[in-house]
Design an enzyme around this catalytic site. Structure first.
Site, PDB file in Angstrom:
ATOM      1  N   THR A 244       0.846  -1.204   0.000  1.00 52.47           N
ATOM      2  CA  THR A 244       0.000   0.000   0.000  1.00 52.47           C
ATOM      3  C   THR A 244       0.877   1.249   0.000  1.00 52.47           C
ATOM      4  O   THR A 244       0.589   2.227  -0.711  1.00 52.47           O
ATOM      5  CB  THR A 244      -0.941  -0.032   1.219  1.00 52.47           C
ATOM      6  OG1 THR A 244      -1.818  -1.159   1.066  1.00 52.47           O
ATOM      7  CG2 THR A 244      -1.779   1.233   1.326  1.00 52.47           C
ATOM      8  N   GLU A 264      -3.100  -3.213  -7.005  1.00 56.47           N
ATOM      9  CA  GLU A 264      -3.462  -4.387  -6.197  1.00 56.47           C
ATOM     10  C   GLU A 264      -2.491  -4.385  -5.029  1.00 56.47           C
ATOM     11  O   GLU A 264      -1.339  -4.774  -5.167  1.00 56.47           O
ATOM     12  CB  GLU A 264      -3.362  -5.642  -7.069  1.00 56.47           C
ATOM     13  CG  GLU A 264      -4.066  -6.838  -6.472  1.00 56.47           C
ATOM     14  CD  GLU A 264      -3.118  -7.799  -5.799  1.00 56.47           C
ATOM     15  OE1 GLU A 264      -2.877  -7.598  -4.577  1.00 56.47           O
ATOM     16  OE2 GLU A 264      -2.621  -8.707  -6.460  1.00 56.47           O
TER      17      GLU A 264
END
Ligand code: SIN
Length: 497
Positions: A244, A264
């Site tokens: 992230t 993703e």
């Protein structure tokens, strides 16, 4: 110890490439820099690879952009044929690809073969999808008009692949891109560039035109290469699988060129076992969801929530099963749990284990780095179970990314839904229940992109893969995957006489 397989066992030595790939040429870095790739099971050096930077990346983008001018005019059927041929070549060379993957990533040979099949499935799937990118005719409000839409490829697509599934993630991205009519620049992870380079050999053999596939390799220059891809106005699409933190950085860097993004990112999958679950199904699914790639998947069962009525039985059955799992180098017969890919992964897992204990968790199996008979040098960790996990432990909010099962006890369905949703990310999830109404209720209530019911694997080329919240956006695979590389053009026609 039996003789381990090595790169010398490759049937096709040309699949082992140690250069980058730009405009159909195998090239060194412009400044001649290199980095080494190591086997995480033995710490032996496998290869020396070009450490590429901005100049090389710009060259690759230019090659892809030039190729796009003619590639966008090829028929979808032709693109499908190239993809099918590539898929066939992948399967024909599965043993070699799996060996390269096993050596650079550490996963077992059996798993690596599974990943090659998974990778080939995306090539075949998107070969089919290439010819199904239909537009539509639109009912009009003004009878003097007709409106229709058609889809067109975006342009150059940057495909940034992770080290945990280097072969399958590159095909999941670039098969969709190439099917859509985009040209590509691949940037494999520095730890695992070899399997991507082998894929480029096969794609070239399948007939993809010059410049449609380019590979930029880097380990230490990853932020420079990423920045060049993000900032280029010629790159119209960027697809990334990874953390992230890096996804946020890439999104910020892409904001200037406003390119389309698929991200993703990290997960923290809840794996929920209800009292009405079949014990055997729960254990089998937990083993797959947790131990695939030694726990290094974005959808791994990070938080295993078990209802109080089945908690003891499940814990015991799972421990018995895990005790039988053989740990060792992925090339060794019968090994189920290979090494972790990085040294720092063992360190991170050990920190999570120590922290869990501090918060009341009991280590009932494993809990230490694994040295085998003392001869293992690589990044191994004992398969570990921690019972009685507390909400305060780091694992509750962070992926451990290792073969560590963290067991949390819960009482009610409402409680476990709240616990499962109490996190920033939402990628995968797993439910083990024999109740159909419960399956629907919980699946709808979970804040995630994917739900697995009575199974431990969410991966199928025909199923859209992706997340919500801080797990990113966009979908890979499935019918939706190709749309990530297309833009919709509408055409309004005056038909007034
Ligand atoms: C991932 O861990 O990022 C991908 C796993 C999969 O596709 O199964």
């Amino acid at each position: 110890m039996a003789q381990q397989k090595s790169l010398k066992d490759l049937k096709r030595s040309d699949l082992f490439q140690q250069k980058g790939y730009i405009a159909e040429e195998w090239v060194e870095a412009a400044d001649g820099k290199t980095f080494n790739v190591y086997d995480p099971a033995t710490l032996d050096k496998l290869a020396t690879i070009p450490e590429m930077g901005r100049e090389d990346t710009d060259k690759a983008i230019k090659a892809a952009h030039e190729a796009f001018q003619s590639y966008k005019k090829t028929t979808a059927r032709q693109r499908a044929r190239w993809l099918r041929k590539w898929s066939d070549l992948c399967l024909e060379n599965a043993e070699d690809l799996a060996l390269i993957l096993c050596l650079e990533n550490g996963k077992t040979l059996t798993e690596a073969k599974g990943e090659v099949t998974y990778a080939a499935s995306f090539l075949e799937w998107f070969a089919g999808e290439a010819e199904r990118t239909h537009g539509e005719t639109v009912p009009v409000a003004n009878l003097n008009q007709r409106i229709l839409t058609f889809k067109q490829p975006l342009g150059v697509a940057a495909c940034l692949a992770p080290w945990n599934f280097p072969i399958a993630m590159i095909t999941r991205k670039c098969a969709a891109a190439l099917a859509a009519g985009c040209t590509t620049v691949w940037n494999p992870a520095g730890e695992t560039p070899l399997s991507c380079l082998a894929q480029a050999v096969l794609a070239q053999e399948a007939g993809f035109p010059k410049g449609t596939i380019n590979v930029i390799t880097t380990l230490n220059g990853v932020s420079e290469v990423g920045k060049a891809l993000c900032e280029s106005k010629l790159v119209r699409k960027l697809s990334f699988t990874g953390s992230t933190r890096v996804g946020q950085l890439l999104a910020a860097q892409c904001s200037h060129s406003l390119k389309k993004l698929s991200l993703e990112l990290g997960g923290n999958s809840p794996f929920i076992v209800f009292d009405d679950a079949k014990l055997e199904t729960a254990v089998e699914a937990a083993i797959l969801a947790k131990f695939r790639n030694s726990g290094q998947t974005c959808v791994t069962a990070n938080r295993v929530f078990v209802q109080e009525g089945i908690y003891d039985k499940f814990t015991q059955a799972l421990s018995e099963k895990i005790k039988t799992l053989k740990v060792g180098p992925g090339t060794e017969e019968g090994v189920f749990v290979g090494p972790l890919t990085h040294e720092r992964a063992v360190e991170k897992a050990m920190n999570h284990i120590t922290d869990a204990k501090k918060h009341g968790g009991q280590v009932i199996l494993g809990g230490s780095p694994y040295k085998g008979d003392g001869k293992l040098k690589g990044y191994f960790l004992e398969p570990t179970i921690i019972s009685g996990m507390s909400k305060e432990a780091i694992t509750t909010s962070e992926e451990t990314f290792a073969p560590v099962v963290a067991l949390y006890k819960f009482k009610t369905e409402e409680e476990v839904i709240d616990l499962a949703n109490d996190c920033d990310v939402g990628l995968g999830s797993f439910l083990i229940t024999e109740s159909m109404p419960r399956m629907w209720r919980v699946a709808e209530a979970l804040e995630v992109g994917m739900v697995g019911v009575n199974l431990g694997l969410l991966s199928a080329c025909e199923s859209p893969f992706g997340g919500v919240k801080m797990s990113g956006y966009g979908r890979e695979g499935g019918r939706q995957g190709i749309d990530e590389y297309l833009s919709v053009k509408s055409m309004l026609i005056n038909v007034a006489s």
